[in-house]
Design a protein around this motif. Sequence first.
Motif, PDB file in Angstrom:
ATOM      1  N   GLY A 320       0.769  -1.240   0.000  1.00 40.16           N
ATOM      2  CA  GLY A 320       0.000   0.000   0.000  1.00 40.16           C
ATOM      3  C   GLY A 320       0.794   1.279   0.000  1.00 40.16           C
ATOM      4  N   SER A 321       1.692   1.425   0.964  1.00 39.34           N
ATOM      5  CA  SER A 321       2.444   2.678   1.069  1.00 39.34           C
ATOM      6  C   SER A 321       3.277   2.934  -0.182  1.00 39.34           C
ATOM      7  CB  SER A 321       3.357   2.631   2.301  1.00 39.34           C
ATOM      8  OG  SER A 321       2.586   2.552   3.478  1.00 39.34           O
ATOM      9  N   GLY A 322       3.901   1.878  -0.684  1.00 39.74           N
ATOM     10  CA  GLY A 322       4.709   2.030  -1.882  1.00 39.74           C
ATOM     11  C   GLY A 322       3.880   2.379  -3.099  1.00 39.74           C
ATOM     12  N   LEU A 323       2.740   1.711  -3.244  1.00 42.08           N
ATOM     13  CA  LEU A 323       1.867   1.991  -4.391  1.00 42.08           C
ATOM     14  C   LEU A 323       1.297   3.398  -4.311  1.00 42.08           C
ATOM     15  CD1 LEU A 323      -0.047  -1.420  -4.584  1.00 42.08           C
ATOM     16  CD2 LEU A 323       1.672  -0.577  -6.198  1.00 42.08           C
ATOM     17  N   THR A 324       0.895   3.811  -3.107  1.00 38.58           N
ATOM     18  CA  THR A 324       0.358   5.162  -2.931  1.00 38.58           C
ATOM     19  C   THR A 324       1.421   6.203  -3.242  1.00 38.58           C
ATOM     20  OG1 THR A 324      -1.167   4.386  -1.221  1.00 38.58           O
ATOM     21  CG2 THR A 324      -0.758   6.736  -1.309  1.00 38.58           C
ATOM     22  N   GLY A 325       2.668   5.884  -2.915  1.00 38.38           N
ATOM     23  CA  GLY A 325       3.768   6.795  -3.188  1.00 38.38           C
ATOM     24  C   GLY A 325       3.970   7.083  -4.656  1.00 38.38           C
ATOM     25  N   LEU A 326       3.439   6.206  -5.519  1.00 37.90           N
ATOM     26  CA  LEU A 326       3.528   6.458  -6.957  1.00 37.90           C
ATOM     27  C   LEU A 326       2.623   7.618  -7.368  1.00 37.90           C
ATOM     28  CD1 LEU A 326       3.419   2.766  -8.273  1.00 37.90           C
ATOM     29  CD2 LEU A 326       5.433   4.238  -8.057  1.00 37.90           C
TER      30      LEU A 326
END
Length: 426
Positions: A320-326
């Motif tokens: 989640g955090s990584g994907l949202t960071g995109l």
Amino acid sequence: MKSIKQILSLALPAMVENILQMLMGVVDSYLVAQVGLIAVSGVSVANNIITIYQAVFIALGASCASLIAKAMGEGDEVKTNRFIWDSILVTVLLSLALGLLSLLAGSSMMSLLGTVTSVTEAGSLYLYLVGGGILFLGLMTTFGSVLRAQGKPKVSMNVSLMSNLLNAVLSAMSIYCFHWGIVGVAGATVLSRLIGTVVLWLVMKLDIKSYQISKPFNRDLLHLVFPAAGERLMMRAGDVVIIAIVVKFGTEVVAGNAIGETLTQFNYMPGMGVATATVILVAHSLGAGKKEEIKSLVATSYWISTLLMMVVAATVYFLGSGLTGLFTENSRAVEASVVVLLYSFMGNPITSGTLIYTAVWQGLGKAQLPFYATTFGMWVIRIILGYLLGISLNMGLSGVWLATILDNLFRVIFLYTMYRKNMKTI
């Protein structure tokens, strides 16, 4: 084991097809973004309206598939043929009505969504063209449903893949080679759907000489279509109100909620695919008078749907955090997005139940119950409780999503309880 293979043979192509249809709007938005911020804003808002149209067509397709599969289960070729032609006629009439609405009131609908003048003009242009040519999306959806009911799910999946690839190529050419902007992208979308419609029509091999509709018009079809379409509209309209509640938490939370919902769309794809299979298989078994087979299919569908949805939801949540960071580096937006991912993950077994038991009732030819359940659940539980928990009790976005889970819980309990009672009378 047989029921698992039956479900997956229909569900997997339907899942892929749903993803491809979603990606067509994403591709359009991405390419239009190369034109400018106003253009992509307009197209994104217009696509929200197109998505409502699509939801109605999906409901129509499920209704058509249910009745066609039931007639095939009964072994009645005349009724099967009549249902196919009735479905096509309803699709054409509904598409023409929505097309005229887009042409005559597209600008007004954009304005009602609160867009500024420049965005309204850009979005209206896209809506005039894509909405005006919505007939081809409607026919592709119905033709695909007919083929799935006939046991040919891979055909519509392959045609959707072809249509999406064609749209991507033509849209890119219109932007980078010919510099046609929104007109080029919208034209490519309509043209690719037109070609997809023609290919599906040729594959179906319908003999125009066999054209026959019910007189007076098919009441069974209308009794399924109106509640099924109404159920989807209640969901979409309620979503707008929910967004109005989320707006109270600030722009950053709105952005994070939007990002979270974009990512969690993938959580529901397996359930939607299995639900499509469930409608067809339940209707076919009902027509063949196989009550015990229906019970087995429903139970198997639920567990397959839940398992697949949980796998996808867990993957999305833990990344989640990584994907949202995109999408953004704003910490509050990232935090809001993770809240959406968490509640979507926790609520997946319940959401799976709402998808499957809504499909079961459509397969049984009684779409009114899901309509009642969704209307009450959305407008009484989700919206009112979401407001009380989120705003009055200061729970924020968590309160809104907790209300969403409780809405889905009410619906699955209601639909399951009524299903158990109904099976005793069949």
